[in-house]
Enzyme design. Structure first.
Site, short mmCIF file in Angstrom:
data_model
loop_
_atom_site.label_atom_id
_atom_site.label_comp_id
_atom_site.label_asym_id
_atom_site.label_seq_id
_atom_site.Cartn_x
_atom_site.Cartn_y
_atom_site.Cartn_z
N HIS A 1 -7.83 9.81 -1.64
CA HIS A 1 -7.15 9.78 -0.33
C HIS A 1 -7.97 10.41 0.81
CE1 HIS A 1 -2.79 9.30 1.20
NE2 HIS A 1 -3.63 9.12 2.18
N ASP B 1 0.84 -1.20 0.00
CA ASP B 1 0.00 0.00 0.00
C ASP B 1 0.88 1.26 0.00
OD1 ASP B 1 -2.99 0.98 0.79
OD2 ASP B 1 -1.48 2.25 1.75
N LYS C 1 -2.87 6.04 -4.13
CA LYS C 1 -3.99 6.96 -3.81
C LYS C 1 -3.79 8.30 -4.49
CE LYS C 1 -3.91 4.70 0.67
NZ LYS C 1 -2.49 4.51 0.97
N TYR D 1 2.79 10.05 -0.26
CA TYR D 1 3.87 9.50 0.58
C TYR D 1 5.23 9.83 -0.04
CZ TYR D 1 0.18 6.44 2.55
OH TYR D 1 -0.96 5.93 3.12
#
Ligand code: A2P
Length: 295
Positions: free
Chosen positions: A116, A52, A82, A57
């Site tokens: 998200h 994931d 996402k 990120y």
């Protein structure tokens, strides 16, 4: 409590029939570069087949590289990413953001693509319309076959209800902050009522639950670690947990959760932790303005 799964490669089925491995490997806060690369490499070595990540990120490049270097057949893997808040101002922008994620990951498709957050700060005055438009683009991505499943993250019932007014395809997953400190029972029930699978991020309370004496007691009785008890709690609660770690020892440890069962009494003790640790962010008020770290 018994569960059907016996290993990391066992799966649950999403509403559209796509199979999702019962534990995912979380990469939130794993830095792009060696940290994220090594973490994913160790996870794949330890047997995880579900990874994931997210555009925000900033580690999609390293995650993708570790996946590629593993040599594992693509069809044996389940990869989620996402869509970040700042990329939702138009239908075309969503399609472009998705393509950019694929490029960074060096993949032709992802198994799951998620919105998200439901109420980005940028669109707080018109989140209903933005979500409807974004979802239309997500449906287009799904129909193109480049995302095998689509879903949402951090959506509360009222955000789902609003989206429901215009969706043609029901989201297959809602990924939320979920652990005994904040089990969000109403939201979980709401997901279930729509056959939306619930994924649990921060199953260890983003690390905040790792020193709780009540869990330590349970862990000792089962000769397991606190982290293993929390991951097992998530599995027995019918969630798909996404534990994160950057240490090989922990990554391996977090996969050893199929050789013990929690008792009803253990569940009761864990339930008593509700409200005692960090809670989920309120998507309607939290400030999520953050530039996406393009690499
Ligand atoms: P680290 O990343 O330094 O290895 P969550 O999955 O709830 O977000 O929690 C992640 C946090 O828990 C990280 O700080 C991670 O540390 C830590 N962690 C993950 N697995 C373990 C474990 N088995 N034992 C101790 N700490 C762990």
């Amino acid at each position: 409590m018994k569960i059907e799964a016996n290993s990391l490669t066992d799966t649950k089925e999403l509403a559209n029939g796509v199979k999702i491995p019962v534990i995912g490997f979380g990469t939130w806060q794993s830095k792009n570069g060696d940290e994220a690369y090594d973490a994913v490499k160790w996870a794949l070595k330890a047997g995880y087949r579900h990874i994931d990540t997210a555009a925000t990120y900033g580690n999609e490049k390293s995650v993708g590289l570790a996946i590629k270097d593993s040599g594992i057949d693509r069809d044996q893997l389940f990869v989620t990413t996402k869509l970040w808040n700042s990329q939702r101002d138009s239908y075309d922008h969503v399609l472009q953001a998705f393509q950019d994620s694929l490029t960074r990951l060096q993949l032709d498709y992802v198994d799951l693509y998620l919105i998200h957050w439901p109420v980005p700060t940028e669109y707080r005055d018109r989140w209903q319309k933005i979500n409807a438009d974004t979802w239309r683009a997500m449906e287009e991505i799904y129909r193109s076959g480049k995302a095998k499943a689509i879903g949402i993250s951090n959506f509360q019932p009222k955000h789902i209800q609003e989206l429901q007014k215009t969706w043609e395809i029901t989201p297959m997953v809602n990924q939320i902050f979920l652990n005994p400190g904040d089990p969000q029972p109403e939201l979980v029930k709401y997901n279930q009522s729509l056959k939306i699978l619930t994924e649990a991020y921060s199953p260890l309370g983003t690390g905040n639950l790792l020193h709780q004496p009540i869990i330590e007691e349970i862990a000792k009785e089962h000769h397991k670690s606190i982290a293993q008890v929390l991951i097992r709690w998530s599995l027995e609660s019918d969630f798909v947990p996404l534990p994160k770690s950057t240490h090989e020892k922990y990554i391996q440890e977090n996969a050893q959760v199929f050789d013990f069962e929690l008792t009803d009494a253990d569940h009761e003790k864990l339930n008593s932790l509700t409200g005692k640790t960090a809670q989920h962010e309120d998507p309607d008020n939290f400030d999520f303005v953050k530039p996406i770290p393009f690499l």
